[in-house]
Each structure stands twice: as C-alpha cells, then as structure tokens.
Design a protein around this motif. Structure first.
Motif, PDB file in Angstrom:
ATOM      1  N   GLY A   1       3.233  10.674 -14.891  1.00  0.00           N
ATOM      2  CA  GLY A   1       4.365  10.923 -14.008  1.00  0.00           C
ATOM      3  C   GLY A   1       3.985  10.937 -12.537  1.00  0.00           C
ATOM      4  O   GLY A   1       2.844  10.672 -12.165  1.00  0.00           O
ATOM      5  N   VAL A   2       4.983  11.244 -11.699  1.00  0.00           N
ATOM      6  CA  VAL A   2       4.758  11.198 -10.255  1.00  0.00           C
ATOM      7  C   VAL A   2       4.041  12.472  -9.809  1.00  0.00           C
ATOM      8  O   VAL A   2       4.615  13.553  -9.798  1.00  0.00           O
ATOM      9  CB  VAL A   2       6.100  11.062  -9.497  1.00  0.00           C
ATOM     10  N   ILE A   3       2.755  12.335  -9.485  1.00  0.00           N
ATOM     11  CA  ILE A   3       1.983  13.472  -8.947  1.00  0.00           C
ATOM     12  C   ILE A   3       1.890  13.248  -7.445  1.00  0.00           C
ATOM     13  O   ILE A   3       1.126  12.408  -6.978  1.00  0.00           O
ATOM     14  CB  ILE A   3       0.590  13.558  -9.610  1.00  0.00           C
ATOM     15  N   GLY A   4       2.724  13.983  -6.720  1.00  0.00           N
ATOM     16  CA  GLY A   4       2.870  13.709  -5.288  1.00  0.00           C
ATOM     17  C   GLY A   4       1.786  14.313  -4.427  1.00  0.00           C
ATOM     18  O   GLY A   4       1.023  15.175  -4.864  1.00  0.00           O
ATOM     19  N   TRP A   5       1.667  13.834  -3.211  1.00  0.00           N
ATOM     20  CA  TRP A   5       0.867  14.377  -2.113  1.00  0.00           C
ATOM     21  C   TRP A   5      -0.632  14.176  -2.258  1.00  0.00           C
ATOM     22  O   TRP A   5      -1.346  14.295  -1.263  1.00  0.00           O
ATOM     23  CB  TRP A   5       1.181  15.859  -1.877  1.00  0.00           C
ATOM     24  N   VAL A   6      -1.126  13.907  -3.472  1.00  0.00           N
ATOM     25  CA  VAL A   6      -2.577  13.725  -3.625  1.00  0.00           C
ATOM     26  C   VAL A   6      -3.030  12.514  -2.813  1.00  0.00           C
ATOM     27  O   VAL A   6      -4.016  12.581  -2.064  1.00  0.00           O
ATOM     28  CB  VAL A   6      -2.952  13.543  -5.113  1.00  0.00           C
ATOM     29  N   GLY A   7      -2.282  11.419  -2.929  1.00  0.00           N
ATOM     30  CA  GLY A   7      -2.647  10.175  -2.241  1.00  0.00           C
ATOM     31  C   GLY A   7      -2.552  10.271  -0.731  1.00  0.00           C
ATOM     32  O   GLY A   7      -3.060   9.421  -0.008  1.00  0.00           O
ATOM     33  N   LEU A   8      -1.905  11.303  -0.235  1.00  0.00           N
ATOM     34  CA  LEU A   8      -1.802  11.489   1.209  1.00  0.00           C
ATOM     35  C   LEU A   8      -2.856  12.479   1.718  1.00  0.00           C
ATOM     36  O   LEU A   8      -3.536  12.235   2.718  1.00  0.00           O
ATOM     37  CB  LEU A   8      -0.389  11.992   1.547  1.00  0.00           C
ATOM     38  N   VAL A   9      -2.995  13.585   0.977  1.00  0.00           N
ATOM     39  CA  VAL A   9      -3.867  14.670   1.441  1.00  0.00           C
ATOM     40  C   VAL A   9      -5.349  14.335   1.222  1.00  0.00           C
ATOM     41  O   VAL A   9      -6.184  14.550   2.107  1.00  0.00           O
ATOM     42  CB  VAL A   9      -3.492  15.984   0.712  1.00  0.00           C
ATOM     43  N   VAL A  10      -5.661  13.786   0.045  1.00  0.00           N
ATOM     44  CA  VAL A  10      -7.070  13.570  -0.312  1.00  0.00           C
ATOM     45  C   VAL A  10      -7.788  12.609   0.657  1.00  0.00           C
ATOM     46  O   VAL A  10      -8.886  12.931   1.130  1.00  0.00           O
ATOM     47  CB  VAL A  10      -7.192  13.131  -1.788  1.00  0.00           C
ATOM     48  N   PRO A  11      -7.186  11.439   0.995  1.00  0.00           N
ATOM     49  CA  PRO A  11      -7.900  10.579   1.948  1.00  0.00           C
ATOM     50  C   PRO A  11      -8.137  11.260   3.297  1.00  0.00           C
ATOM     51  O   PRO A  11      -9.159  11.026   3.938  1.00  0.00           O
ATOM     52  CB  PRO A  11      -6.960   9.375   2.108  1.00  0.00           C
ATOM     53  N   HIS A  12      -7.203  12.128   3.716  1.00  0.00           N
ATOM     54  CA  HIS A  12      -7.390  12.877   4.954  1.00  0.00           C
ATOM     55  C   HIS A  12      -8.669  13.710   4.890  1.00  0.00           C
ATOM     56  O   HIS A  12      -9.485  13.694   5.812  1.00  0.00           O
ATOM     57  CB  HIS A  12      -6.216  13.846   5.149  1.00  0.00           C
ATOM     58  N   CYS A  13      -8.802  14.465   3.767  1.00  0.00           N
ATOM     59  CA  CYS A  13      -9.986  15.324   3.621  1.00  0.00           C
ATOM     60  C   CYS A  13     -11.243  14.470   3.513  1.00  0.00           C
ATOM     61  O   CYS A  13     -12.271  14.786   4.121  1.00  0.00           O
ATOM     62  CB  CYS A  13      -9.858  16.190   2.371  1.00  0.00           C
ATOM     63  N   ALA A  14     -11.144  13.386   2.750  1.00  0.00           N
ATOM     64  CA  ALA A  14     -12.320  12.528   2.569  1.00  0.00           C
ATOM     65  C   ALA A  14     -12.762  11.958   3.908  1.00  0.00           C
ATOM     66  O   ALA A  14     -13.961  11.834   4.179  1.00  0.00           O
ATOM     67  CB  ALA A  14     -12.000  11.402   1.593  1.00  0.00           C
ATOM     68  N   ARG A  15     -11.790  11.645   4.773  1.00  0.00           N
ATOM     69  CA  ARG A  15     -12.123  11.068   6.076  1.00  0.00           C
ATOM     70  C   ARG A  15     -12.920  12.058   6.926  1.00  0.00           C
ATOM     71  O   ARG A  15     -13.812  11.663   7.670  1.00  0.00           O
ATOM     72  CB  ARG A  15     -10.840  10.654   6.778  1.00  0.00           C
ATOM     73  N   THR A  16     -12.592  13.341   6.814  1.00  0.00           N
ATOM     74  CA  THR A  16     -13.362  14.309   7.599  1.00  0.00           C
ATOM     75  C   THR A  16     -14.772  14.457   7.031  1.00  0.00           C
ATOM     76  O   THR A  16     -15.694  14.820   7.743  1.00  0.00           O
ATOM     77  CB  THR A  16     -12.681  15.699   7.635  1.00  0.00           C
ATOM     78  N   LEU A  17     -14.948  14.167   5.743  1.00  0.00           N
ATOM     79  CA  LEU A  17     -16.276  14.318   5.135  1.00  0.00           C
ATOM     80  C   LEU A  17     -17.170  13.099   5.350  1.00  0.00           C
ATOM     81  O   LEU A  17     -18.358  13.243   5.603  1.00  0.00           O
ATOM     82  CB  LEU A  17     -16.146  14.575   3.626  1.00  0.00           C
ATOM     83  N   VAL A  18     -16.611  11.893   5.222  1.00  0.00           N
ATOM     84  CA  VAL A  18     -17.472  10.697   5.280  1.00  0.00           C
ATOM     85  C   VAL A  18     -17.131   9.756   6.428  1.00  0.00           C
ATOM     86  O   VAL A  18     -17.758   8.718   6.586  1.00  0.00           O
ATOM     87  CB  VAL A  18     -17.431   9.899   3.950  1.00  0.00           C
ATOM     88  N   GLY A  19     -16.119  10.092   7.231  1.00  0.00           N
ATOM     89  CA  GLY A  19     -15.742   9.210   8.340  1.00  0.00           C
ATOM     90  C   GLY A  19     -14.699   8.197   7.911  1.00  0.00           C
ATOM     91  O   GLY A  19     -14.357   8.112   6.730  1.00  0.00           O
ATOM     92  N   PRO A  20     -14.186   7.391   8.864  1.00  0.00           N
ATOM     93  CA  PRO A  20     -13.043   6.525   8.562  1.00  0.00           C
ATOM     94  C   PRO A  20     -13.414   5.171   7.944  1.00  0.00           C
ATOM     95  O   PRO A  20     -12.528   4.451   7.512  1.00  0.00           O
ATOM     96  CB  PRO A  20     -12.418   6.315   9.934  1.00  0.00           C
ATOM     97  N   ASP A  21     -14.724   4.824   7.952  1.00  0.00           N
ATOM     98  CA  ASP A  21     -15.125   3.507   7.438  1.00  0.00           C
ATOM     99  C   ASP A  21     -14.751   3.400   5.959  1.00  0.00           C
ATOM    100  O   ASP A  21     -15.243   4.182   5.133  1.00  0.00           O
ATOM    101  CB  ASP A  21     -16.638   3.351   7.630  1.00  0.00           C
ATOM    102  N   HIS A  22     -13.906   2.424   5.621  1.00  0.00           N
ATOM    103  CA  HIS A  22     -13.415   2.317   4.242  1.00  0.00           C
ATOM    104  C   HIS A  22     -14.517   2.023   3.231  1.00  0.00           C
ATOM    105  O   HIS A  22     -14.311   2.203   2.042  1.00  0.00           O
ATOM    106  CB  HIS A  22     -12.304   1.268   4.150  1.00  0.00           C
ATOM    107  N   ARG A  23     -15.664   1.555   3.713  1.00  0.00           N
ATOM    108  CA  ARG A  23     -16.767   1.306   2.780  1.00  0.00           C
ATOM    109  C   ARG A  23     -17.198   2.602   2.110  1.00  0.00           C
ATOM    110  O   ARG A  23     -17.620   2.616   0.967  1.00  0.00           O
ATOM    111  CB  ARG A  23     -17.971   0.715   3.534  1.00  0.00           C
ATOM    112  N   ARG A  24     -17.135   3.698   2.861  1.00  0.00           N
ATOM    113  CA  ARG A  24     -17.490   4.994   2.268  1.00  0.00           C
ATOM    114  C   ARG A  24     -16.253   5.798   1.903  1.00  0.00           C
ATOM    115  O   ARG A  24     -16.278   6.612   0.998  1.00  0.00           O
ATOM    116  CB  ARG A  24     -18.349   5.790   3.253  1.00  0.00           C
ATOM    117  N   LEU A  25     -15.158   5.534   2.644  1.00  0.00           N
ATOM    118  CA  LEU A  25     -13.953   6.337   2.428  1.00  0.00           C
ATOM    119  C   LEU A  25     -13.359   6.111   1.036  1.00  0.00           C
ATOM    120  O   LEU A  25     -12.944   7.067   0.367  1.00  0.00           O
ATOM    121  CB  LEU A  25     -12.902   6.007   3.499  1.00  0.00           C
ATOM    122  N   LEU A  26     -13.324   4.855   0.583  1.00  0.00           N
ATOM    123  CA  LEU A  26     -12.678   4.574  -0.701  1.00  0.00           C
ATOM    124  C   LEU A  26     -13.376   5.279  -1.871  1.00  0.00           C
ATOM    125  O   LEU A  26     -12.714   5.983  -2.637  1.00  0.00           O
ATOM    126  CB  LEU A  26     -12.575   3.061  -0.935  1.00  0.00           C
TER     127      LEU A  26
END
Lengths: 259, 371
Positions: B291-316
């Motif tokens: 089912g629709v599990i909301g907000w994870v796809g928005l919040v998680v990349p934000h947190c990941a970006r603060t941990l590994v930076g914005p480069d998608h090679r590490r962000l993904l």
C-alpha cells in the motif's frame, strides 16, 4: 571547415507562427575568435544561443558547427549542494559510459582543470557557497575538462561586480588566445564586447542585425539604434598603452530628452 | 565610536566559526572517506534485520529466537538435532522473516525511488507520494482488484497507473510552462488528487472483500507479508533499482537542468523516460504489496543527503539502505511496542510530517536549494 569553426546562415526562429523573434541572421566565426552577442532584453539572445547549442531547433536557416561545444549558462543556483569538483567532473559526461561512473583518473583530470583556473584549494567547497566569479571559473574548468572546441556563454558577467567581471573577461580572452577556443558570449555591456571580442552581432530587430568586426559593428550609430542611448568611443592612454572603450551617456534626469 | 560597536560580540561569531569549521571537517571527512557512511548504514541495517527477527508478539525467549535466527542466517550452524518446537521455528521463518524482509525492501524501494525522483525533478521537496506516482499506482492496482486479478497482474496494473500518473505530472507541468520547482509539485498534487478520487470511486463500487483490500492499499499495511509478497516486491525492486544504480551519476547531470545537461551530451528526454519508468516500476511493486507508505521517499533522501552529501553516486545507495532501516524500525515499533495493527503508512506520516515541518522551518531564510 576546421574544428572550432562556427557559422549560421539565414537563421530565424518563431515560437508561434509568423511571430518571428529574429530572421535571416548570418554570421561566421573561425577557431580562436570571440563573438559577442548584443541585444536588448527580449531580443532573443538566449534563444539564439540555445539554437547554436542544438538544444532548440530553429524555424528556418542552418547552423554549421565543427567540434565539441561546451555551454556556460547564466549564473545559476544548483538544486543540490554539489562540490566544485563534482561540478567539474560533470564535464566528462561524454567520456564516461552511460552505465558507468567516473573513475579515479577522471577525478584527477577534474582536479587538474580546477588547478588551471586557480581553484584547486576549493575543490570540496560547495558550489553555491562560492562567489559569483568563482562559480563562473568552476564552469570554465568544466569546459576545459570536456576539451571543448567552442564555448558558448550566456551573459557571463551579468551578476558580477566589476572585479569579477574583469576576471571573467580575462578568462574569455585567455581561453581564446591561449587555449585556442572559439568563444561566443551574450552580454548587455558593449564595452565588454569591445574589450575582448573580435566580432559582434547586434540584434537590432526582427530581421535587422549588424554583424562583423567589433571596430565596425560597435559604432556609435549602431549602439544608439540598439539601446536608444548615446554611447561614446573614448580613447586615452593608460600605463603607456592606448586604450579605447565605450562609455554610455546615461541621461536619467526627468527633463532630458530620450527614453 | 562607542566601545560596544568596535568589538564583536563575545560569543556569536566565534561560535559561528567553530560551527563552520566543524562543517568543513565533516565535508573533508566525507570526501576522503566516501564509503564510510554507506558501509556503516549497511551494517546497521543488517544488525537491525537480525535483531528484528528476535522480537515480536509471540511469547518466545530471546535466546531461543537467537538460536533459531542464527541457524537460519548461517546454514552451516544448523544443529544436527534441533531442539526447538516447530511452532517457534514457523513463527520466525514464516511470519517474522517475510515481514522483516518486506519492511526492509519496501523501505529501500521508497528511499531509492525518492532520491531518484528528487534528482530527476531537481527538487528536494518531492517524493513518490507527492508527485502522484503512488496514488497512480494505487489506482492501477484498485482497477486490477475490481477485476479480481491477483499477483503479477496487480503489479503490472499498478506499474501502468504509476507510469501514467508520473507522465501526467510532467506533462501538466510542461503544459503550464512551470516544469521546475513548485509547478511540478502542484501538478503532482492535482494528478494525485485525481487518482485518489478514482480509488475512492473503486471503494464505492467494491464488494466487502475488495473493500478491505483497497483500504489496506490506501493506509499502507505490512501485515500481509508472505514469501509470495516478498518475491513480488523484490523482483521489480532489484531490476529497477539496478538500472537506477547504474544511472546514478547521470542523475547529477540531469539535476542541473535540461539545457545544461544537453550541452554535456546527455540525451535528456530518453534518460528521463528510463528513470521515470524505473521509479514507477519500483513504486508500483511497493504499493502492490504494502500500500501507499507516505513520506518515506521524501524524508529519507533528505537525511541521507546530510550523511553522505548530494552526489547521487553515494546518495542512492545510502538512501536505499536508510529507507530500509527507517521502515523496518517503524514496523518493529508497531509490532513490538504498539502490538496493534496501526497502519505503517499512518506511522510514517506521523513521523514524516513533523520532520518535514522542521526542515521547512530550518530553511526559512535560505530556501530549499541550500540543502
């Protein structure tokens, strides 16, 4: 036509039928030359640059390009906090395979390009935290690492202070004279064109333009037609060198004639 | 000049300098130890997965659960004569394991697709549920349920729905000539609202069995985990995720803007289509099983970006692992602490919305660009 040469004939573009932004434009630049594009707001400078870049298809006419093009957009904000090195690395997109990631050697090449523009010490600094002039240099480094033959710049000096304007113009000159790149840039400052360009294209109206060597095209008459403002050619001596430049005569007082 | 104006205030600027220095130290550490954080996150996820198998509502001693889990994780450690009751083995193998795997893979799918969408749309404010793809997938799935289709057919219809919704969002934003920033989010909300109304119409027409299935879809439940649902989710996620992982550096280029990306030799339109298709596939598979599990796809990349930076090679990769960890922890909390069937989607929204409000407040003067 050798690598780095650039020409367009009978070029015209209309976003909607019979509403031409420009028509029958023609110009030619050879390798190592600098072409300045001048025109008032809304005259289609960015549209023309996009067509030259190949990002937009012209309505009529033809463009002949030989060699790789690199583009330097107007000073822009990046949606994410990439470092200067990340930005330069992106210049290698054509060399890195579709499903591959840049290798260590690519990172080294990007670092070297940053070193050439004197910003190696800022490699890991976020792009958006840099000054306008530094950001422009990072984008120059991106063009260097891409080994482009032609560099297209959209108003590279528009958001910069005088010191950084000079730095960017110096780099345009260096890229053309030392790196032998063809440079095409749009600007709102005729004196910038006068300082570094070999050729100029004045976008005066729909099918009204003036193109040719800077000394001929940037005449007081043409510039009056372009801006509705007197621009004077001034010559003087500075540090034992003869200097010639263009000075706009602003007439902001309400009782003065003009726009 | 008065003395007070000549000297800087005693603490403010110094504190600021210390803070900035610590930031640059973080940055340097991040760039010199690029894989430190992703590896740490992966280890954390693996440990959490194993620990999640040890806890649950069924009364079983922690050590017994540990014994069974160890034997399941390391096949060579399987004892010659197992002493534990069959029931306890079944609880771990047939109930907890599928649920843990489902929560982890669903979270990974959402983290990965959210990070890819944010890069594609050049906007750290979007997520699969905000741009209509989750609602589109739900509508496609509801359509399949109405015709009593099951399994892969539901995933296929959800994929079609998600693809059409995401295409619709892009198309609408382009028609309105605001394919950047807030324009995309607005068209996503419009398309999403249309899809939700379609789902509600399905609810109105459904019989009792179909209705409970559709409600599960809207709320986002993980309690129907089974080996089949795990496979149904894992297959498309591995396929779509692998393609996105291979294209992750290209996302850096796409995030600069169409003209800039084009000038660097990127075939913007086809690359965007591939990424849209893969994101739709992953989200469709996730929505089909949980089912629709909301907000994870928005919040998680934000947190990941603060941990590994914005480069998608590490962000993904980091976003995928962090997404798995986040949903797994929320599901553990729901299973073990709440011990009730509170929908996972409700819990993620309860945590996600205040978090995004906090981010919104934190960025008050700088805009969303300065992540």
């Amino acid at each position: 036509m050798s690598e780095g040469d650039f020409s367009f004939i009978g070029l015209g573009h209309a976003y909607s039928p019979e509403k031409w932004i420009f028509r029958n434009y023609q110009s030619q630049v050879t390798r190592g030359q600098v072409l300045a594009l001048l025109g008032p707001n809304g005259s289609g400078k960015t549209t023309l640059l996009k067509i030259l870049l190949g990002a937009l298809t012209q309505t009529e006419g033809s463009v002949s390009v030989s060699g790789q093009i690199a583009f330097v957009p107007q000073l822009f904000q990046v949606a994410f906090d990439y470092s200067a090195l990340d930005m330069v690395l992106m210049g290698l997109a054509k060399k890195v395979g579709l499903f591959s990631q840049p290798a260590a050697a690519d990172e080294e090449a990007a670092l070297k390009a940053l070193e050439r523009v004197g910003l190696a010490h800022m490699a890991y600094r976020p792009f958006h935290e840099m000054s306008g002039g530094q950001r422009q240099l990072v984008i120059f480094a991106r063009a260097l690492v891409a080994e482009a033959d032609i560099l297209i710049l959209d108003e590279p000096t528009s958001a910069l202070d005088l010191k950084n304007q000079n730095a960017v113009l110096k780099w345009i000159d260096r890229l053309a004279r030392q790196e032998n790149l063809t440079v095409i840039f749009s600007t709102h400052h005729p004196h910038h064109a006068y300082a570094v360009a070999d050729q100029a294209l004045l976008m005066l109206g729909e099918s009204d333009y003036a193109a040719g060597p800077v000394s001929e095209v940037l005449s007081e008459t043409n510039l009056w037609r372009l801006y509705g403002l007197p621009l004077k050619r001034v010559s003087f001596e500075y540090e034992q060198k003869a200097v010639e430049t263009l000075v706009p005569v602003f007439r902001p007082r309400a009782d003065e004639p003009g726009i | 000049m008065p003395q007070a104006f000549q000297n800087p205030p005693p603490y403010g600027p110094r504190l600021k300098i210390v803070f900035l220095n610590s930031l640059s130290a973080v940055r340097e550490f991040r760039s010199s130890h690029q894989w430190f954080m992703p590896v740490l996150l992966t280890l954390a996820l693996m440990v959490t997965m194993v620990c999640s198998l040890l806890i649950g509502a069924y009364p079983m001693s922690f050590w017994r659960a540990g014994d069974i889990t160890l034997s399941l994780t390391l096949p060579w450690a399987w004892p010659e004569e197992a002493t534990w009751p069959l029931m306890e083995l079944a609880v771990i193998q047939m109930i907890r394991l599928p649920r843990v795997l489902l929560a982890t893979v669903a979270g990974m799918a959402l983290g990965l697709s959210g990070a890819a969408l944010q890069g594609l749309m050049r906007n750290p404010l979007v997520g699969p549920d905000l741009v209509g793809v989750s609602s589109g997938a739900a509508l496609g799935g509801v359509f399949a349920i109405m015709f009593y289709w099951t399994g892969a057919a539901v995933v296929a219809m959800a994929f079609l729905g998600g693809l059409l919704a995401l295409g619709g969002t892009f198309g609408l934003a382009k028609l309105a000539r605001s394919a950047d920033g807030i324009g995309l989010i607005l068209s996503g909300i419009f398309v999403g609202a249309f899809c939700v109304s379609g789902v509600c119409l399905g609810l109105f027409l459904a019989d009792d069995h179909q209705m409970s299935q559709i409600v599960h879809w809207i709320m986002g439940y993980l309690n129907e985990a089974s080996p089949e649902t795990v496979w149904l989710l894992t297959g498309p996620t591995i396929f779509g995720g692998s393609v996105l992982m291979l294209l992750r550096w290209r996302l850096n280029l796409l995030s600069l803007g169409d003209v800039d990306a084009f000038s660097m030799g990127i075939r913007v339109r086809s690359l965007r289509l591939v990424i849209i298709a893969m994101v739709s596939l992953i989200v469709a598979a996730q929505v089909s099983v949980s089912g629709v599990i909301g907000w994870v796809g928005l919040v998680v990349p934000h947190c990941a970006r603060t941990l590994v930076g914005p480069d998608h090679r590490r962000l993904l990769p980091a976003s995928a692992v962090l997404g798995g960890l986040f949903v797994l922890l929320i599901d553990d909390f729901s299973r073990v602490v709440l011990r009730s069937d509170v929908a996972t989607g409700t819990l993620t929204a309860l945590i996600g919305t205040p978090f995004i409000c906090f981010l919104f407040w934190r960025k008050r003067n700088k805009g969303w660009i300065h992540d």
